[in-house]
Design an enzyme around this catalytic site. Structure first.
Site, PDB file in Angstrom:
ATOM      1  CG  ASP A   2     -35.497  30.031 -40.972  1.00 33.53           C
ATOM      2  OD1 ASP A   2     -36.252  29.058 -40.853  1.00 33.53           O
ATOM      3  OD2 ASP A   2     -34.831  30.255 -42.004  1.00 33.53           O
TER       4      ASP A   2
ATOM      5  CD  GLU B  93      -0.564  54.959 -48.805  1.00 33.77           C
ATOM      6  OE1 GLU B  93      -0.978  55.032 -49.980  1.00 33.77           O
ATOM      7  OE2 GLU B  93      -1.321  54.953 -47.809  1.00 33.77           O
TER       8      GLU B  93
ATOM      9  CB  CYS C  73      -5.058  59.320 -51.816  1.00 36.47           C
ATOM     10  SG  CYS C  73      -4.302  59.908 -50.280  1.00 36.47           S
TER      11      CYS C  73
ATOM     12  CD  GLU D 187     -26.784  35.450 -43.689  1.00 36.36           C
ATOM     13  OE1 GLU D 187     -27.062  34.331 -43.192  1.00 36.36           O
ATOM     14  OE2 GLU D 187     -26.081  36.293 -43.115  1.00 36.36           O
TER      15      GLU D 187
ATOM     16  N   GLY E  53     -34.739  34.220 -48.843  1.00 31.87           N
ATOM     17  CA  GLY E  53     -35.458  33.044 -49.295  1.00 31.87           C
ATOM     18  C   GLY E  53     -35.665  33.037 -50.797  1.00 31.87           C
TER      19      GLY E  53
ATOM     20  CG  LEU F 231     -36.310  39.129 -51.004  1.00 33.81           C
ATOM     21  CD1 LEU F 231     -35.981  39.491 -49.572  1.00 33.81           C
ATOM     22  CD2 LEU F 231     -36.276  40.382 -51.892  1.00 33.81           C
ATOM     23  CG  ASN F 232     -32.129  33.457 -52.424  1.00 34.64           C
ATOM     24  OD1 ASN F 232     -31.548  34.352 -51.816  1.00 34.64           O
ATOM     25  ND2 ASN F 232     -32.255  32.227 -51.946  1.00 34.64           N
TER      26      ASN F 232
ATOM     27  CB  CYS G 140      -0.650  58.810 -49.488  1.00 30.00           C
ATOM     28  SG  CYS G 140      -1.699  58.506 -48.044  1.00 30.00           S
TER      29      CYS G 140
END
Length: 405
Positions: free
Chosen positions: A220, A58, A90, A327, A329, A332-333, A99
């Protein structure tokens, strides 16, 4: 001729375009855009927020209009104008002044905000302050689009944890890697096409951190870097969960580390920790979490203590990480979903079938994970499926508060 509603939508779309310029450069503040029209409905100021430049959207828009956030006379072009802003202005003092007061002092007659600020704890209500000063207000124009841009900010500002965006590349039958013995260790194996892989880079660009597990590193050897080429304020933090500190010292992430790789572990192997930290890797040991019944470590075949996922999110929140891209395996997924920690899922699906001997994306979920409001995209022959599992925004849309510092 556009109706008043159509005009509001048109100009809010422009404010959203400006807000998008703040992605990756506004964190840990929200990405916000602002458009200011004069009484004749001509654009006289535009702005978006970048954290390092301090000022909010703003104030930047007011400055572009050739004004200052102080008192003005009735003969200036701002007096009686309209401000379109993608987040409620804000109304508190942080790194900048409120603002709301800048808009009021400029003589703005009407403020259109896309959505409330999600933080429930900041004193003062922006829209209420504007209304009290006689400014006309409108709330909720293009709300869904505005909230999508700042999902991470909404999660963090309320819970001091990052929004968790789970990315999975898999086959039609839900497999993420070929059967054991058909893939060379520490060599990448691509499930999806080049077009789908390119679509991952904007996800990394929009995130403050990306998380993987040591099993994925061993399989990987990923770099896990942001290769979008787009501007970002701070390097992508690369996070690895490694309970037993199996991270190879010659892994690509270790060799490229510059204080931007963070390993969470429950190991007390001081020698390995010194070796890693000497190579620019941050290592943080956390109290161990008991494994789930029947869970076994892929490293030893025996039960092993786990890195506590909730505590990891707490620590990342303390570092101002708004969005975390995972990202990972199978283990953990599954664990992230089972613990209810995933906010949004993005699946990249390749039209191939690997069979039951291949590595599954998920295993052993007690309950089905529903994906309402599915969004579908095409990347060549691959599909991108995205859905919000947990809405990070407040359930009650009342005049909110400002949380930008």
């Amino acid at each position: 001729m556009r109706s008043d509603v159509e005009k509001d939508i048109y100009w809010m779309h422009r404010a959203l375009e400006l807000a998008a310029r703040g992605i990756a450069v506004s964190s840990p503040n929200p990405a916000v855009g602002c458009v200011i029209l004069d009484r004749a409905e001509q654009v006289i100021g535009e702005g978006w927020h970048e954290y390092d430049l301090v000022d909010h959207a703003e104030v930047i828009a007011l400055r572009e209009a050739g004004q200052h956030a102080t008192s003005y006379g009735t003969d200036n072009r701002l007096f009686g104008g309209t401000a379109y802003v993608t987040l409620e202005p804000c109304n508190h003092v942080g790194r900048t002044g409120p603002c709301t007061q800048a808009l009021i002092g400029a003589g703005i007659k009407r403020v259109v905000a896309a959505t409330v600020d999600p933080n429930p704890n900041v004193a003062g209500h922006g829209m209420e302050a504007l209304q009290a000063a006689g400014v006309q207000t409108s709330l909720g124009v293009c709300q869904a689009e505005a909230r999508r841009i700042n999902e991470g900010f909404a999660r963090w500002s309320q819970h001091k944890r990052p929004l968790v965006l789970m990315k999975v590349a898999m086959t039609l039958d839900g497999r993420i890697a070929p059967p054991a013995g058909q893939h060379s260790a520490r060599e990448p194996y691509w499930i999806t096409s080049e077009a789908a892989r390119a679509a991952v880079q904007p996800l990394r660009w929009q995130a403050d951190a990306a998380l993987t597990g040591v099993d994925t590193v061993l399989a990987d050897d990923p770099m896990l870097t942001d290769r979008s080429g787009l501007r970002r304020r701070r390097p992508l933090l690369r996070v690895v969960l490694d309970s037993a500190l199996r991270m190879p010292l010659d892994a690509k992430m270790v060799k490229s580390a510059n204080n931007d790789v963070l390993i969470f572990t429950v190991s007390k192997d001081e020698a390995k920790i010194r070796e890693l930290t000497g190579r620019g890797v941050r290592v943080e040991a956390l109290p161990a979490e008991a494994p789930a019944p029947g869970e076994r470590s892929s490293a030893t075949g025996l039960q092993a203590a786990r890195v506590p996922l909730g505590r990891v999110l707490d620590r990342l929140g303390e570092e101002g990480i708004l969005t975390l891209l995972t990202e990972t395996g199978t283990r953990l997924n599954t664990a992230l979903l089972a613990c209810g920690l995933v906010d949004r899922v993005h699946l990249f699906v390749s039209p191939q079938i690997m069979g039951s001997d291949a590595v599954p994306a998920f295993r052993g979920l007690a309950n089905a994970i529903m994906m309402p409001g599915m969004e579908v995209e095409r990347y060549g022959n691959d599909l991108g499926l995205s859905a919000l599992l947990r809405d990070p925004w407040p359930k009650v849309s009342e005049p909110g508060t400002g949380n930008r510092e």
